[in-house]
Design a protein around this motif. Structure first.
Motif, PDB file in Angstrom:
ATOM      1  N   UNK A 272       0.855  -1.188   0.000  1.00  0.00           N
ATOM      2  CA  UNK A 272       0.000   0.000   0.000  1.00  0.00           C
ATOM      3  C   UNK A 272       0.886   1.231   0.000  1.00  0.00           C
ATOM      4  N   UNK A 273       0.259   2.396  -0.080  1.00  0.00           N
ATOM      5  CA  UNK A 273       1.005   3.662  -0.109  1.00  0.00           C
ATOM      6  C   UNK A 273       0.668   4.539   1.083  1.00  0.00           C
ATOM      7  N   UNK A 274       0.294   3.940   2.199  1.00  0.00           N
ATOM      8  CA  UNK A 274      -0.142   4.741   3.344  1.00  0.00           C
ATOM      9  C   UNK A 274       0.962   5.656   3.853  1.00  0.00           C
ATOM     10  N   UNK A 275       2.200   5.272   3.657  1.00  0.00           N
ATOM     11  CA  UNK A 275       3.316   6.103   4.121  1.00  0.00           C
ATOM     12  C   UNK A 275       3.345   7.431   3.366  1.00  0.00           C
ATOM     13  N   UNK A 276       2.774   7.455   2.152  1.00  0.00           N
ATOM     14  CA  UNK A 276       2.661   8.684   1.365  1.00  0.00           C
ATOM     15  C   UNK A 276       1.279   9.322   1.505  1.00  0.00           C
ATOM     16  N   UNK A 277       0.227   8.513   1.478  1.00  0.00           N
ATOM     17  CA  UNK A 277      -1.126   9.062   1.415  1.00  0.00           C
ATOM     18  C   UNK A 277      -1.771   9.267   2.782  1.00  0.00           C
ATOM     19  N   UNK A 278      -1.279   8.564   3.812  1.00  0.00           N
ATOM     20  CA  UNK A 278      -1.786   8.738   5.165  1.00  0.00           C
ATOM     21  C   UNK A 278      -0.617   8.941   6.144  1.00  0.00           C
ATOM     22  N   UNK A 279       0.199   9.995   5.951  1.00  0.00           N
ATOM     23  CA  UNK A 279       1.377  10.182   6.818  1.00  0.00           C
ATOM     24  C   UNK A 279       1.018  10.399   8.280  1.00  0.00           C
TER      25      UNK A 279
ATOM     26  N   UNK B 129      12.011   7.278   1.496  1.00  0.00           N
ATOM     27  CA  UNK B 129      13.295   7.236   0.790  1.00  0.00           C
ATOM     28  C   UNK B 129      13.528   5.858   0.181  1.00  0.00           C
ATOM     29  N   UNK B 130      13.324   4.812   0.970  1.00  0.00           N
ATOM     30  CA  UNK B 130      13.612   3.459   0.499  1.00  0.00           C
ATOM     31  C   UNK B 130      12.633   3.012  -0.590  1.00  0.00           C
ATOM     32  N   UNK B 131      11.365   3.404  -0.463  1.00  0.00           N
ATOM     33  CA  UNK B 131      10.399   3.005  -1.478  1.00  0.00           C
ATOM     34  C   UNK B 131      10.674   3.696  -2.816  1.00  0.00           C
TER      35      UNK B 131
ATOM     36  N   UNK C 144       0.190   3.319  -9.681  1.00  0.00           N
ATOM     37  CA  UNK C 144       0.407   3.861 -11.023  1.00  0.00           C
ATOM     38  C   UNK C 144       0.104   5.356 -11.063  1.00  0.00           C
ATOM     39  N   UNK C 145      -0.995   5.765 -10.453  1.00  0.00           N
ATOM     40  CA  UNK C 145      -1.392   7.176 -10.499  1.00  0.00           C
ATOM     41  C   UNK C 145      -0.493   8.055  -9.640  1.00  0.00           C
ATOM     42  N   UNK C 146      -0.142   7.572  -8.468  1.00  0.00           N
ATOM     43  CA  UNK C 146       0.621   8.401  -7.527  1.00  0.00           C
ATOM     44  C   UNK C 146       2.034   8.652  -8.040  1.00  0.00           C
ATOM     45  N   UNK C 147       2.673   7.618  -8.585  1.00  0.00           N
ATOM     46  CA  UNK C 147       4.063   7.740  -9.028  1.00  0.00           C
ATOM     47  C   UNK C 147       4.198   7.926 -10.537  1.00  0.00           C
ATOM     48  N   UNK C 148       3.064   7.983 -11.251  1.00  0.00           N
ATOM     49  CA  UNK C 148       3.112   7.983 -12.713  1.00  0.00           C
ATOM     50  C   UNK C 148       3.946   6.803 -13.209  1.00  0.00           C
TER      51      UNK C 148
END
Length: 377
Positions: free
Chosen positions: A116-123, A136-138, A160-164
């Protein structure tokens, strides 16, 4: 095909990612497409799958002390990935799979699972040091990966959408519940019920790490709104490893235990967990965000109705089997919990639909789709 599979996350306490890695690796060991399989355990290649020791300490004391030293931590985080790369590259022409986000440098045929991307979308649901390190690592893993895996179509689209990131380089490999999760009779759960002081079919259950992302405060607020007669007959049982930011939640657990409507079991051993699921009246999962939501699938496999949030991947997993609410809707959750306990017509339908829905997922399918992604490399 030669495969090196990272096994560091298969350890006590066995969290969702650790269980995913363990179940997937078990399937990969018998896959005909894979000629040789090694595990990257720490900085060594080993031939046998590590077995998590549930009797061990969460973290060795020396390592815990060293982790608090910023100089040692920085040096470790720089050097350790290169030592891993050196070990991996001993297996010439192998695919390397990290089931837990992180890829070391200079490894060919590398694939990582982004859950998941919670580290970016739910900091707000993570401590600051975790955010800094994992982001950093991701981002490094994105550059190092030849392909990515993820565990739901929701997460595939989000990545796909978040990182293009190219959608055709991300494969979805849905999770599954293990064969240990299935409906059980009262006699089958009797020993566990007696041991933990519960009655079969007479409690509502939450399982998962005790942390802000799981939205447990909303669950507690909703449960407190139930009539006292329901709370007396159907206490709220919670189990899971105490995670970050859970101090206030644990104080509420103690208050609820004193009042008689909460029972917190802490971390439950893997052999007891299927019995605890099967003995529940209803499973409750108000999470703010999930890459998949394995506990709701385990509940459906166990023939137990589900009340959950409609956040992120959860609608994809439960289909039309569960009662769903907006994550922060306290009144909505309270009404849904009461209906799940009292509406026997809905309960029978939810049990039947849940078992049928759960059969759409299997670890064999997860492994097959994972190997298909390896072959694309």
């Amino acid at each position: 095909m030669k495969l090196v599979f990272a096994s560091d996350c298969i350890k006590y306490p066995l969290t969702g990612i650790g269980r995913y890695a363990l179940e997937l690796a078990t399937q990969l060991e018998t896959n005909a497409e894979i000629k040789t399989l090694h595990y990257l355990n720490g900085r060594h290649l080993v031939e046998h799958l590590p077995v998590p020791n549930e009797n061990g300490a969460v973290e060795p004391r020396v390592r815990s002390v060293l982790r608090k030293n910023p100089i040692i931590t920085s040096a470790y985080r720089y050097i350790y990935p290169w030592l891993k790369s050196r070990a991996i590259n001993q297996a010439t022409d192998a695919v390397f799979h990290s089931p837990n986000y992180f890829l070391p440098p200079n490894v060919d045929h590398a694939i990582a699972t982004f859950h998941d991307l919670s580290i970016f979308t739910w900091p707000e649901c993570h401590p600051a040091d975790r955010i800094k390190f994992m982001r950093k690592e991701m981002l490094l893993s994105l550059k190092r990966a030849d392909r990515l895996l993820t565990i739901s179509e929701f997460s595939r689209q989000e990545i796909a959408n978040y990182f293009n990131y190219p959608l055709d380089k991300i494969d979805t490999t849905p999770l599954a519940s293990s064969g240990q999760f299935y409906p059980r009779s009262e006699s089958e759960t009797a020993e566990l019920m007696q041991r933990v002081g519960l009655k079969h079919g007479k409690y509502c259950l939450y399982t998962g790490t005790i942390e802000p992302r799981k939205n447990i405060v909303t669950l507690l607020d909703a449960y407190e709104k139930l009539p006292i007669s329901i709370r007396d007959h159907y206490p709220l049982v919670l189990c899971g490893y105490a995670g970050w930011g859970s101090e206030e939640i644990h104080l509420r657990f103690k208050r609820g235990e004193h009042e008689g409507w909460i029972k917190y079991l802490g971390y439950v051993a893997s052999q007891d967990l299927p019995l605890l699921f099967a003995g529940a009246n209803t499973f409750l999962f108000p999470s703010l965000y999930e890459g998949f939501g394995l506990p709701v699938l385990e509940s459906m496999s166990s023939g137990v109705p589900v009340v959950c949030s409609n956040a992120a991947s959860l609608p994809e997993v439960v289909g039309d089997c569960a009662l769903m609410c907006e994550p922060m809707d306290v009144d909505g959750f309270s009404h849904a919990i009461q209906r799940a306990i009292e509406d026997n017509v809905w309960r029978r339908r939810a049990m039947d639909l849940g078992i049928s829905q759960s059969k759409k997922f299997s670890w064999a399918r997860c492994a097959e789709e994972t190997v298909s992604a390896y072959k694309k490399l």
